[in-house]
Enzyme design. Structure first.
Site, PDB file in Angstrom:
ATOM      1  N   TRP A   7       1.008  -1.293  -0.001  1.00 13.12           N
ATOM      2  CA  TRP A   7      -0.003  -0.120   0.177  1.00 13.12           C
ATOM      3  C   TRP A   7       0.954   1.291   0.154  1.00 13.12           C
ATOM      4  O   TRP A   7       1.688   1.235   0.767  1.00 13.12           O
ATOM      5  CB  TRP A   7      -0.752   0.059   1.309  1.00 13.12           C
ATOM      6  CG  TRP A   7      -1.487   1.351   1.690  1.00 13.12           C
ATOM      7  CD1 TRP A   7      -1.100   2.347   2.368  1.00 13.12           C
ATOM      8  CD2 TRP A   7      -2.931   1.727   1.046  1.00 13.12           C
ATOM      9  NE1 TRP A   7      -1.927   3.341   2.279  1.00 13.12           N
ATOM     10  CE2 TRP A   7      -3.072   3.043   1.460  1.00 13.12           C
ATOM     11  CE3 TRP A   7      -3.610   0.989   0.330  1.00 13.12           C
ATOM     12  CZ2 TRP A   7      -4.042   3.671   1.433  1.00 13.12           C
ATOM     13  CZ3 TRP A   7      -4.973   1.762   0.118  1.00 13.12           C
ATOM     14  CH2 TRP A   7      -5.188   3.017   0.628  1.00 13.12           C
ATOM     15  N   GLN A   8       0.396   2.313  -0.914  1.00 13.99           N
ATOM     16  CA  GLN A   8       1.019   3.593  -0.504  1.00 13.99           C
ATOM     17  C   GLN A   8      -0.145   4.641  -0.668  1.00 13.99           C
ATOM     18  O   GLN A   8      -1.004   4.242  -1.359  1.00 13.99           O
ATOM     19  CB  GLN A   8       2.096   3.941  -1.722  1.00 13.99           C
ATOM     20  CG  GLN A   8       1.653   4.423  -3.015  1.00 13.99           C
ATOM     21  CD  GLN A   8       2.686   4.995  -3.915  1.00 13.99           C
ATOM     22  OE1 GLN A   8       3.443   5.602  -3.679  1.00 13.99           O
ATOM     23  NE2 GLN A   8       2.351   4.946  -5.211  1.00 13.99           N
ATOM     24  N   ASN A   9      -0.078   5.815   0.090  1.00 15.00           N
ATOM     25  CA  ASN A   9      -1.058   6.969  -0.189  1.00 15.00           C
ATOM     26  C   ASN A   9      -0.293   8.228  -0.186  1.00 15.00           C
ATOM     27  O   ASN A   9       0.867   8.331  -1.162  1.00 15.00           O
ATOM     28  CB  ASN A   9      -2.107   6.795   0.951  1.00 15.00           C
ATOM     29  CG  ASN A   9      -2.029   6.659   2.344  1.00 15.00           C
ATOM     30  OD1 ASN A   9      -1.274   5.865   2.751  1.00 15.00           O
ATOM     31  ND2 ASN A   9      -2.350   7.798   3.040  1.00 15.00           N
ATOM     32  N   ASP A  10      -0.281   9.165   0.494  1.00 13.33           N
ATOM     33  CA  ASP A  10       0.239  10.589   0.269  1.00 13.33           C
ATOM     34  C   ASP A  10       1.670  10.636   0.004  1.00 13.33           C
ATOM     35  O   ASP A  10       2.399   9.922   0.252  1.00 13.33           O
ATOM     36  CB  ASP A  10       0.073  11.397   1.487  1.00 13.33           C
ATOM     37  CG  ASP A  10      -1.232  11.170   2.231  1.00 13.33           C
ATOM     38  OD1 ASP A  10      -2.137  10.613   1.664  1.00 13.33           O
ATOM     39  OD2 ASP A  10      -1.356  11.768   3.318  1.00 13.33           O
ATOM     40  N   GLN A  39       3.618   7.602   2.237  1.00 10.65           N
ATOM     41  CA  GLN A  39       3.021   7.040   3.231  1.00 10.65           C
ATOM     42  C   GLN A  39       2.765   5.470   2.771  1.00 10.65           C
ATOM     43  O   GLN A  39       2.420   5.088   1.767  1.00 10.65           O
ATOM     44  CB  GLN A  39       1.319   7.364   3.424  1.00 10.65           C
ATOM     45  CG  GLN A  39       1.296   8.692   3.842  1.00 10.65           C
ATOM     46  CD  GLN A  39       1.848   8.558   5.521  1.00 10.65           C
ATOM     47  OE1 GLN A  39       0.818   8.055   6.147  1.00 10.65           O
ATOM     48  NE2 GLN A  39       2.863   8.888   5.965  1.00 10.65           N
ATOM     49  N   ARG A  94      -2.614  17.491  12.417  1.00  5.30           N
ATOM     50  CA  ARG A  94      -1.877  16.594  11.560  1.00  5.30           C
ATOM     51  C   ARG A  94      -1.256  17.434  10.160  1.00  5.30           C
ATOM     52  O   ARG A  94      -1.718  18.314   9.667  1.00  5.30           O
ATOM     53  CB  ARG A  94      -2.286  15.413  10.910  1.00  5.30           C
ATOM     54  CG  ARG A  94      -3.448  15.430  10.247  1.00  5.30           C
ATOM     55  CD  ARG A  94      -3.988  13.976   9.972  1.00  5.30           C
ATOM     56  NE  ARG A  94      -5.355  13.932   9.334  1.00  5.30           N
ATOM     57  CZ  ARG A  94      -6.471  13.818   9.793  1.00  5.30           C
ATOM     58  NH1 ARG A  94      -6.472  13.824  11.293  1.00  5.30           N
ATOM     59  NH2 ARG A  94      -7.612  13.631   9.141  1.00  5.30           N
ATOM     60  N   ASP A  95      -0.270  16.835   9.610  1.00  7.68           N
ATOM     61  CA  ASP A  95       0.233  17.003   8.332  1.00  7.68           C
ATOM     62  C   ASP A  95       1.070  18.384   7.959  1.00  7.68           C
ATOM     63  O   ASP A  95       0.681  19.503   7.435  1.00  7.68           O
ATOM     64  CB  ASP A  95      -0.802  17.001   7.310  1.00  7.68           C
ATOM     65  CG  ASP A  95      -1.279  15.784   7.307  1.00  7.68           C
ATOM     66  OD1 ASP A  95      -0.902  14.599   7.745  1.00  7.68           O
ATOM     67  OD2 ASP A  95      -2.569  15.798   6.674  1.00  7.68           O
ATOM     68  N   GLU A 113      -6.817  18.625   5.304  1.00  5.23           N
ATOM     69  CA  GLU A 113      -5.466  18.054   5.680  1.00  5.23           C
ATOM     70  C   GLU A 113      -4.354  18.529   4.498  1.00  5.23           C
ATOM     71  O   GLU A 113      -4.774  19.132   3.537  1.00  5.23           O
ATOM     72  CB  GLU A 113      -5.802  16.501   5.174  1.00  5.23           C
ATOM     73  CG  GLU A 113      -6.762  15.813   5.964  1.00  5.23           C
ATOM     74  CD  GLU A 113      -6.781  14.294   5.712  1.00  5.23           C
ATOM     75  OE1 GLU A 113      -6.930  13.609   6.628  1.00  5.23           O
ATOM     76  OE2 GLU A 113      -6.940  13.893   4.428  1.00  5.23           O
ATOM     77  N   TRP A 168      -4.559   0.155   3.684  1.00  4.38           N
ATOM     78  CA  TRP A 168      -4.032   1.265   4.514  1.00  4.38           C
ATOM     79  C   TRP A 168      -3.924   0.543   6.007  1.00  4.38           C
ATOM     80  O   TRP A 168      -5.188   0.154   6.551  1.00  4.38           O
ATOM     81  CB  TRP A 168      -4.969   2.423   4.663  1.00  4.38           C
ATOM     82  CG  TRP A 168      -4.507   3.666   5.479  1.00  4.38           C
ATOM     83  CD1 TRP A 168      -3.491   4.624   4.991  1.00  4.38           C
ATOM     84  CD2 TRP A 168      -5.040   4.010   6.594  1.00  4.38           C
ATOM     85  NE1 TRP A 168      -3.350   5.625   5.906  1.00  4.38           N
ATOM     86  CE2 TRP A 168      -4.233   5.364   7.073  1.00  4.38           C
ATOM     87  CE3 TRP A 168      -5.786   3.552   7.618  1.00  4.38           C
ATOM     88  CZ2 TRP A 168      -4.483   6.129   8.154  1.00  4.38           C
ATOM     89  CZ3 TRP A 168      -6.115   4.180   8.809  1.00  4.38           C
ATOM     90  CH2 TRP A 168      -5.469   5.462   9.098  1.00  4.38           C
TER      91      TRP A 168
HETATM   92  N1  DQQ Z   1      -3.193  10.443   5.198  1.00  2.00           N
HETATM   93  C1  DQQ Z   1      -2.284  10.533   6.119  1.00  2.00           C
HETATM   94  C2  DQQ Z   1      -2.639  11.712   6.907  1.00  2.00           C
HETATM   95  C3  DQQ Z   1      -3.222  12.654   6.033  1.00  2.00           C
HETATM   96  C4  DQQ Z   1      -3.910  11.668   5.143  1.00  2.00           C
HETATM   97  C5  DQQ Z   1      -2.299   9.267   6.812  1.00  2.00           C
HETATM   98  C6  DQQ Z   1      -4.301  12.281   4.030  1.00  2.00           C
HETATM   99  O1  DQQ Z   1      -1.281  12.179   7.749  1.00  2.00           O
HETATM  100  O2  DQQ Z   1      -3.938  13.570   6.643  1.00  2.00           O
HETATM  101  O3  DQQ Z   1      -2.070   8.322   6.005  1.00  2.00           O
HETATM  102  O4  DQQ Z   1      -4.424  11.372   2.959  1.00  2.00           O
END
Ligand code: DQQ
Length: 549
Positions: A19-22, A38, A147-148, A203, A46
């Site tokens: 998995w990958q996200n941000d 991520q 966050r972020d 975010e 996730w």
């Molecule tokens: N994904 C991260 C958070 C962010 C969110 C967690 C946005 O830090 O707010 O994986 O996709």
């Protein structure tokens, strides 16, 4: 092959598996590009609790070598996950990472990390000082709404600033500013940078300066005394799962941002992409003096499909972003390095596509392609008239007036990822309407026929292209990048972008076709079309020898 099974991409950024996200902390440092992201090292979903910072390096933003995770949830201040954040190049050239940790108590806090050995050209190891968190949870913010952290910047007063997302009190999408003189002790500014009161939680804030309208170069975060510099604020809204931006003025004394032409609620701003991207983040690329944007495009098949294929999530192909001549909207364009992948080329020049025409573009493999078209409308008078309430919901208009619904001018555009019998295809097209004495250009990506497979999200995507087509001599351009399961389109020179994920069944065995089509009553001229087959890039397959600064 396994590489291309199930929509695995050939030149979009993906880890080898899982998995990958941000996108996190993109930067250019010492001749090398870094992308963190991520990452769940344990599977294709996730994973609450095990999010880490995957790390890859590149000499050209196209070919990538995968390194060990840069940050993992191993400390009390991030034991339940290392969430999104950003990189800042400190004076002297050493980078710092700011990221959100989910603490052992389950609270969101902001942490810092530094390279273990700043002279390692790949910055393989990162250390998290034991004095973390540098920003604990404020008393007026709930534990899961903080966050972020953004890239930090220096103000003219010599203090660092960073932006971070928070829900302050009750349902206020706030972007807070913290200041510091040592990157360690941070103090919250009383005023937020921005508040989107109608949004639940925002975010991944990204605030960056832009050069004057029409200038394509990027600006870094150096403190500026000039009053002319505009800034862009991008926020990702959890309510809609979309990225919005406004062009406006950032005041470095009060540390507040005012949109110039937009309201306060970010969900009424322009969208970076009218398809399926989220959590975008830009960086200043000092190598080519440009601003480059990354964003996550997640899967739109089922979670069971992701588990079966062993991966989930891609990044968009990196885009250069700059302020349009109109001073109001961003323009986005694939970075020029994509041209290093171009192999076979075919073209059309001056071809007229009559009403009902479907012309195949023969000679390039339709699963890995870069297509640039310039359409010219000989007679705008044939446009259907526009109903004002259509302005409210262009996506719905694209659904009602799909690629096969005839109009006056348009629908005309491309059919990509098309099977031999055209049963499966993804349509990317325009429709031109007359609205009083103006013309409106609608751009759509219609996924309704993209696959015969069940259980896949197949919406119509759509938005207007903010341009005066009459003043442009009846010309509108379209560029579409096709990469197995990604169809990334740029309308009107990158004024409107639509990214879609597609899962055509026929493509599992390779053969996919490209067409130009016109279902309007009036003829449309293809003033110019260039289609390139793109080679497969080296993306995280472990060939470190390829990466040269
Ligand atoms: N994904 C991260 C958070 C962010 C969110 C967690 C946005 O830090 O707010 O994986 O996709």
């Amino acid at each position: 092959s396994a590489r291309h099974g199930s929509g695995r991409t050939a030149y979009h950024f993906q880890p080898a598996k899982n998995w990958q996200n941000d996108p996190n902390g993109p930067m250019y440092h010492n001749g090398m590009y870094h992308l963190f992201y991520q990452y769940n090292p344990h599977g294709a979903t996730w994973g609450v609790g095990n999010l880490s910072w995957g790390h890859s390096v590149s000499g050209d933003l196209v070919n990538w070598a995968s390194l060990d995770a840069a940050i993992e949830p191993t400390s009390p201040f991030d034991a339940n996950g290392c969430w999104s954040g950003s990189a800042t190049i400190l004076p002297g050239g050493v980078p710092a990472i700011l990221y959100t940790g989910i603490s052992a108590d389950g609270e969101q806090v902001q942490n810092v990390a530094f390279p273990k050995n700043a002279s390692d050209p790949l910055l393989r190891e990162w250390v998290k000082p034991s004095y973390n968190p540098v920003i604990p949870l404020p008393a007026d913010v709930p534990g899961d709404f903080f966050r972020d952290p953004s890239t930090a910047w220096l103000g003219r007063d010599g203090l660092w600033r960073l932006a971070v997302s928070a829900k302050v009190g009750n349902a206020v999408g706030s972007t807070l500013i913290y200041r510091s003189n040592d990157f360690r002790l941070w103090e919250r500014n009383v005023a937020p940078l921005q508040e989107s009161r109608a949004a639940g939680m925002v975010e991944c804030p990204d605030l960056f300066p832009v050069a004057e309208p029409g200038a394509e170069e990027g600006l870094d975060h150096a403190p500026r005394t000039g009053t002319g510099v505009r800034h862009v604020l991008k926020l990702s809204a959890t309510d809609t799962f979309q990225d919005y931006y406004a062009v406006g003025r950032y005041n470095d004394t009060t540390d507040t941002f005012e949109p110039e032409d937009d309201g306060d609620d970010c969900q009424s701003w322009r969208r970076l992409d009218y398809g399926h991207v989220y959590a975008s983040k830009s960086f200043f690329d000092a190598r080519k003096n440009r601003r480059v944007l990354w964003a996550w495009a997640n899967e739109t098949d089922s979670q069971a499909d992701d588990v079966a294929k062993g991966w989930s999530g891609v990044q968009i192909f990196p885009r250069k972003v700059w302020l349009d001549n109109d001073g109001k909207q961003l323009r986005q364009w694939p970075i020029e390095e994509i041209e290093t992948l171009r192999s076979r080329k075919v073209g059309l020049l001056g071809t007229v596509v009559n009403s009902g025409g479907v012309n195949e573009i023969v000679g390039v493999a339709g699963t890995q392609a870069d297509v640039e078209v310039v359409f010219e409308i000989p007679a705008l008078e044939g446009a259907e008239s526009f109903e004002p309430n259509w302005l409210l919901d262009p996506q719905r208009l694209c659904g009602e007036k799909g690629a096969s619904v005839p109009g006056g001018i348009g629908p005309f555009g491309l059919l990509v990822m098309a099977s031999d019998d055209l049963q499966e295809h993804t349509a990317v097209f325009f429709r031109v309407f007359r609205h009083h004495d103006k013309y409106r250009v609608l751009m759509c990506t219609d996924l309704s026929r993209s696959t015969t497979r069940a259980g896949v999200y197949k919406p119509p995507y759509g938005a207007f292209v903010d341009m005066d087509i009459e003043a442009h001599g009846g010309i509108v351009s379209l560029r579409t990048l096709v990469d197995h399961s990604v169809v990334e389109s740029f309308g009107g020179g990158g004024r409107t972008c639509i990214t879609a994920r597609v899962y055509p069944e026929h493509a599992e065995n390779g053969n996919s076709h490209l067409y130009v089509f016109n279902n309007g009553t009036g003829a449309v001229k293809v003033a110019k079309l260039e289609a390139y087959e793109l080679a497969t890039a080296t993306v995280n397959v472990g060939d470190d020898g390829l990466i040269q600064p």
